[in-house]
Scaffold this motif. Sequence first.
Motif, PDB file in Angstrom:
ATOM      1  N   MET A  19      51.706  -8.940 -16.631  1.00 59.06           N
ATOM      2  CA  MET A  19      50.842  -9.737 -16.107  1.00 59.06           C
ATOM      3  C   MET A  19      49.710 -10.247 -17.006  1.00 59.06           C
ATOM      4  SD  MET A  19      48.963  -7.609 -12.994  1.00 59.06           S
ATOM      5  CE  MET A  19      47.673  -8.650 -12.834  1.00 59.06           C
ATOM      6  N   LEU A  20      48.658  -9.577 -17.069  1.00 54.79           N
ATOM      7  CA  LEU A  20      47.650  -9.698 -18.010  1.00 54.79           C
ATOM      8  C   LEU A  20      47.960  -9.138 -19.542  1.00 54.79           C
ATOM      9  CD1 LEU A  20      44.746 -10.845 -18.654  1.00 54.79           C
ATOM     10  CD2 LEU A  20      43.901  -8.465 -18.205  1.00 54.79           C
ATOM     11  N   GLU A  21      47.873 -10.179 -20.265  1.00 60.11           N
ATOM     12  CA  GLU A  21      48.236  -9.993 -21.647  1.00 60.11           C
ATOM     13  C   GLU A  21      47.309 -10.565 -22.938  1.00 60.11           C
ATOM     14  OE1 GLU A  21      52.221 -11.160 -22.586  1.00 60.11           O
ATOM     15  OE2 GLU A  21      52.248 -10.368 -24.679  1.00 60.11           O
ATOM     16  N   LEU A  22      46.721  -9.663 -23.755  1.00 59.62           N
ATOM     17  CA  LEU A  22      45.824  -9.963 -24.851  1.00 59.62           C
ATOM     18  C   LEU A  22      46.866 -10.094 -26.046  1.00 59.62           C
ATOM     19  CD1 LEU A  22      42.725  -7.577 -24.350  1.00 59.62           C
ATOM     20  CD2 LEU A  22      43.362  -9.879 -23.300  1.00 59.62           C
ATOM     21  N   LYS A  23      46.615 -11.482 -26.885  1.00 63.27           N
ATOM     22  CA  LYS A  23      47.462 -11.550 -28.015  1.00 63.27           C
ATOM     23  C   LYS A  23      46.525 -11.910 -29.357  1.00 63.27           C
ATOM     24  CE  LYS A  23      52.281 -12.755 -27.208  1.00 63.27           C
ATOM     25  NZ  LYS A  23      53.103 -13.956 -26.812  1.00 63.27           N
ATOM     26  N   HIS A  24      46.530 -11.132 -30.066  1.00 63.95           N
ATOM     27  CA  HIS A  24      45.678 -11.300 -31.362  1.00 63.95           C
ATOM     28  C   HIS A  24      44.158 -11.768 -31.226  1.00 63.95           C
ATOM     29  CE1 HIS A  24      49.804 -10.996 -33.437  1.00 63.95           C
ATOM     30  NE2 HIS A  24      49.994 -12.029 -32.608  1.00 63.95           N
ATOM     31  N   ILE A  25      43.564 -11.030 -30.190  1.00 62.01           N
ATOM     32  CA  ILE A  25      42.367 -11.658 -29.867  1.00 62.01           C
ATOM     33  C   ILE A  25      41.294 -11.018 -31.202  1.00 62.01           C
ATOM     34  CG2 ILE A  25      40.345 -11.078 -28.650  1.00 62.01           C
ATOM     35  CD1 ILE A  25      42.362 -12.379 -26.886  1.00 62.01           C
ATOM     36  N   VAL A  26      40.415 -12.087 -31.651  1.00 64.34           N
ATOM     37  CA  VAL A  26      39.608 -11.780 -32.568  1.00 64.34           C
ATOM     38  C   VAL A  26      38.290 -12.596 -32.214  1.00 64.34           C
ATOM     39  CG1 VAL A  26      38.899 -12.707 -34.944  1.00 64.34           C
ATOM     40  CG2 VAL A  26      41.272 -12.100 -34.477  1.00 64.34           C
ATOM     41  N   LYS A  27      37.182 -11.778 -32.294  1.00 69.91           N
ATOM     42  CA  LYS A  27      35.954 -12.118 -31.959  1.00 69.91           C
ATOM     43  C   LYS A  27      34.917 -12.018 -33.199  1.00 69.91           C
ATOM     44  CE  LYS A  27      32.102 -12.995 -29.534  1.00 69.91           C
ATOM     45  NZ  LYS A  27      31.852 -14.563 -28.728  1.00 69.91           N
ATOM     46  N   ARG A  28      34.183 -13.098 -33.605  1.00 69.92           N
ATOM     47  CA  ARG A  28      33.142 -12.976 -34.495  1.00 69.92           C
ATOM     48  C   ARG A  28      31.844 -13.482 -33.949  1.00 69.92           C
ATOM     49  NH1 ARG A  28      37.448 -15.346 -37.319  1.00 69.92           N
ATOM     50  NH2 ARG A  28      37.906 -14.253 -39.183  1.00 69.92           N
ATOM     51  N   TYR A  29      30.834 -12.401 -34.291  1.00 72.60           N
ATOM     52  CA  TYR A  29      29.362 -12.796 -34.321  1.00 72.60           C
ATOM     53  C   TYR A  29      28.940 -13.153 -35.579  1.00 72.60           C
ATOM     54  CZ  TYR A  29      28.702 -11.555 -29.376  1.00 72.60           C
ATOM     55  OH  TYR A  29      28.978 -11.547 -28.171  1.00 72.60           O
ATOM     56  N   ASP A  30      28.606 -14.509 -35.738  1.00 71.20           N
ATOM     57  CA  ASP A  30      28.083 -14.734 -37.400  1.00 71.20           C
ATOM     58  C   ASP A  30      28.720 -14.217 -38.472  1.00 71.20           C
ATOM     59  OD1 ASP A  30      25.926 -15.871 -35.853  1.00 71.20           O
ATOM     60  OD2 ASP A  30      24.729 -14.069 -35.956  1.00 71.20           O
ATOM     61  N   TYR A  31      30.183 -14.223 -38.291  1.00 73.53           N
ATOM     62  CA  TYR A  31      30.989 -13.964 -39.597  1.00 73.53           C
ATOM     63  C   TYR A  31      31.198 -12.597 -39.519  1.00 73.53           C
ATOM     64  CZ  TYR A  31      29.649 -18.586 -41.266  1.00 73.53           C
ATOM     65  OH  TYR A  31      29.475 -19.787 -41.239  1.00 73.53           O
ATOM     66  N   GLN A  32      30.569 -11.753 -38.423  1.00 79.84           N
ATOM     67  CA  GLN A  32      30.796 -10.194 -38.635  1.00 79.84           C
ATOM     68  C   GLN A  32      31.940 -10.095 -37.510  1.00 79.84           C
ATOM     69  OE1 GLN A  32      27.845  -7.950 -36.372  1.00 79.84           O
ATOM     70  NE2 GLN A  32      29.382  -6.107 -36.617  1.00 79.84           N
ATOM     71  N   LYS A  33      33.224  -9.531 -37.807  1.00 77.39           N
ATOM     72  CA  LYS A  33      34.206  -9.237 -36.990  1.00 77.39           C
ATOM     73  C   LYS A  33      33.943  -8.295 -35.954  1.00 77.39           C
ATOM     74  CE  LYS A  33      38.656 -10.927 -38.810  1.00 77.39           C
ATOM     75  NZ  LYS A  33      39.824 -10.703 -39.374  1.00 77.39           N
ATOM     76  N   VAL A  34      33.715  -8.478 -34.527  1.00 78.96           N
ATOM     77  CA  VAL A  34      33.367  -7.556 -33.758  1.00 78.96           C
ATOM     78  C   VAL A  34      34.706  -7.054 -32.965  1.00 78.96           C
ATOM     79  CG1 VAL A  34      31.985  -7.199 -31.520  1.00 78.96           C
ATOM     80  CG2 VAL A  34      31.189  -8.683 -33.206  1.00 78.96           C
ATOM     81  N   LEU A  35      35.697  -8.101 -32.629  1.00 82.43           N
ATOM     82  CA  LEU A  35      37.043  -7.693 -32.506  1.00 82.43           C
ATOM     83  C   LEU A  35      38.018  -7.980 -33.590  1.00 82.43           C
ATOM     84  CD1 LEU A  35      36.807  -8.680 -28.763  1.00 82.43           C
ATOM     85  CD2 LEU A  35      36.622  -6.369 -29.647  1.00 82.43           C
ATOM     86  N   ASP A  36      38.999  -7.004 -33.710  1.00 83.07           N
ATOM     87  CA  ASP A  36      39.934  -7.632 -34.854  1.00 83.07           C
ATOM     88  C   ASP A  36      41.312  -7.350 -34.439  1.00 83.07           C
ATOM     89  OD1 ASP A  36      40.894  -8.361 -37.329  1.00 83.07           O
ATOM     90  OD2 ASP A  36      40.277  -6.512 -38.231  1.00 83.07           O
ATOM     91  N   ASP A  37      41.910  -8.405 -33.999  1.00 85.13           N
ATOM     92  CA  ASP A  37      43.433  -8.505 -33.645  1.00 85.13           C
ATOM     93  C   ASP A  37      43.715  -7.422 -32.658  1.00 85.13           C
ATOM     94  OD1 ASP A  37      45.853  -9.521 -33.983  1.00 85.13           O
ATOM     95  OD2 ASP A  37      46.579  -7.973 -35.240  1.00 85.13           O
ATOM     96  N   ILE A  38      43.157  -7.786 -31.527  1.00 86.05           N
ATOM     97  CA  ILE A  38      43.581  -6.728 -30.320  1.00 86.05           C
ATOM     98  C   ILE A  38      44.828  -7.239 -29.497  1.00 86.05           C
ATOM     99  CG2 ILE A  38      42.647  -6.196 -28.168  1.00 86.05           C
ATOM    100  CD1 ILE A  38      40.879  -5.100 -30.434  1.00 86.05           C
ATOM    101  N   ASN A  39      45.796  -6.399 -29.412  1.00 89.31           N
ATOM    102  CA  ASN A  39      46.941  -6.792 -28.695  1.00 89.31           C
ATOM    103  C   ASN A  39      47.106  -5.978 -27.518  1.00 89.31           C
ATOM    104  OD1 ASN A  39      48.169  -9.101 -30.269  1.00 89.31           O
ATOM    105  ND2 ASN A  39      47.748  -7.552 -31.707  1.00 89.31           N
ATOM    106  N   ILE A  40      47.129  -6.345 -26.195  1.00 87.60           N
ATOM    107  CA  ILE A  40      47.207  -5.368 -25.174  1.00 87.60           C
ATOM    108  C   ILE A  40      48.086  -5.845 -24.204  1.00 87.60           C
ATOM    109  CG2 ILE A  40      46.200  -3.840 -23.433  1.00 87.60           C
ATOM    110  CD1 ILE A  40      43.933  -3.583 -25.155  1.00 87.60           C
TER     111      ILE A  40
END
Length: 618
Positions: A1-22
């Motif tokens: 049901m719930l799926e994360l695909k290639h989640i990337v999150k940046r704060y000012d160019y700093q990658k806080v999340l890098d390619d999360i897949n669940i």
Amino acid sequence: MLELKHIVKRYDYQKVLDDINIVFPECGIVSIIGPSGCGKSTLLNIIGGIDDDFQGELLMNDKSVKTHLADYRRKHVSFIFQQFHLIMWLSVKENVALPQFFHPQEKQQILLDLDDLQRAKMKDLSLGQRQRLAYLRSRYHLSDILLCDEPTGSLDSDHSEQVMQLLKEESKHRLVILVSHDKELVEKYSDEIYEMKDGCIISHQLIHMPMKHMDKAKTTSKIHFSHLRLSLSSLLSHKSRSFQLVFGLCVSMLCIVFTLTLSTNLEQELINYVYSLVPAASISFQTSSHESLTIDIIDQLSDYSSIVKAEMYLDDYEFLGISFTGERYQESNTLFIGDDTSPYDDIQLEVGNYPNQNYEILVSLSTAKYLCQDNDLKDLIGKKVYGWYQHELKVEAIEYKIVGITNQSTTLDTIYTMNHAYIYLLSDVYDFDIDNVSASLGIIYVNKDSDRSKVVEQLENDYPSFQFKEVGSSTAQNISDTMNQVRIILLIFSFLAILSSLFLIGEVMFLNIVQKKKDLAIMKCFGASTFDIMRIVLYESLEIVLLAQVFSTILYLNCISLLNNIVSEVLLNDSFTFQADFRILIIVYALAYVLIFISQIPPLLYVLRLNTVNALKD
Ligand code: ADP
Ligand code: MG
């Protein structure tokens, strides 16, 4: 049901999340662990749909929800926060039922055990009680996913165990995603564990594959006026500030309403006064070619159905007034008569009869009272009075007889005579030919039911060589013009007053929202869309205006009657009363609503731009 695909999150160019897949299961407890700062909360915010600034896909039942996160939140997600995030200005019950305000279509049948908290005040609740409330609130909304960010973070180990038990129970019906750094507790209860480090998932452990149990049935019911109730609670949460706003707005609206009412009333009073001095509904006329008017023309004019009476003024004869003695003209004994041409057809008599002869006259009630001093009015009937006329240097009297007294008081002393009576009488005294007089000015009295300007139009058509003018209208026009100028100046000041108080409201509402931004963010976590929040904000300001209008209406009506009491006592004048003008109220109040919408633009823009994640951190 719930799926994360290639989640990337940046704060000012700093990658806080890098390619999360669940890929998450439908139920059970899935825990995310990792050291502080590794990105757990950031990930949870993305899953919860309160952070839309990320790359990658968030899929619910294989569909991306990124473009309609508010809807996704409302339908699928519920939260338990470490700091509980309760709204202190709502009641315990409202806090628990918060999700219900924003998705009123479903309500749980199971009654939540609130009994001991029901009557408590939010600020009096203990930590444990707040924890329970936060849990109950998430329970109230039967979502598919329950997100818990460090739910045991502020609790001792006994309470922590209790909470985990509850979550375990929850996880039979839905997916519980748990963020924690308490490894021991997590390993004891979780069905799946993801470990994170520096924004990446470094390990995944599957402990059980739980079976989903069906949840208890839902029934439908609705919270009525949910936005209105929330906005009222918000308004009451800062009572003194709201009261000041209501007061300020009330005063400025009263200013503008009174300005308009008083100036309109005064203008009407002045115009009425002007018309009491000049014969109302009359038209003056003269020849344009300096020929004289004649009795023939006057009689022709009198034949119009719209004209009650016409009369002309002899050029070289001046009416000085009336007196009881006829031997010699004495100014001190003579009563100046302001009006000797008015018609009497429509006027009822107090005593006596209407005139039948040229020398018979009526006097108005007020003139009669003056003439008879303290004697009986009836004594005047049959009395001789002398009308004094000056021609060149000679002053001669016409002998009149009072035959009746009208029932009307007049501002000017008035006598009523038959048509042209004074001309016939004067022609005897001064010995002139009535067919050969010189009279350049005449007056026409228009029928009550006829429109004066229409009559003028018709006369101008029929007698192009005459000039016709509505008597008093230019004076009334002048008064109106002057009053308009005064009114405009007063209006500008009042308008500035109302404008400044509205900006004040805009400003204060803005501060309110800045202060309450966390509460608004909490509402968003429990299903409110940005539009819902905007409605609450707008309703609150409308309530302030409405309250101010109720108070100012009450004050307005009371002030008007107070003013009238003062006027009648101080001026001993009952004929002049101020009238409450509801048209003015409606116009000003409508204007206030328009302006309040404008003043609400900054607060509403703030709501529109509100970053839920940041607001929750405050
Ligand atoms: P955790 O919940 O795992 O402790 P967070 O998800 O809160 O970690 O934060 C992850 C990283 O993102 C941290 O390094 C933190 O400093 C950074 N971070 C979080 N919020 C912001 C923000 N608003 N602006 C910049 N950096 C942020
Ligand atoms: Mg965190």
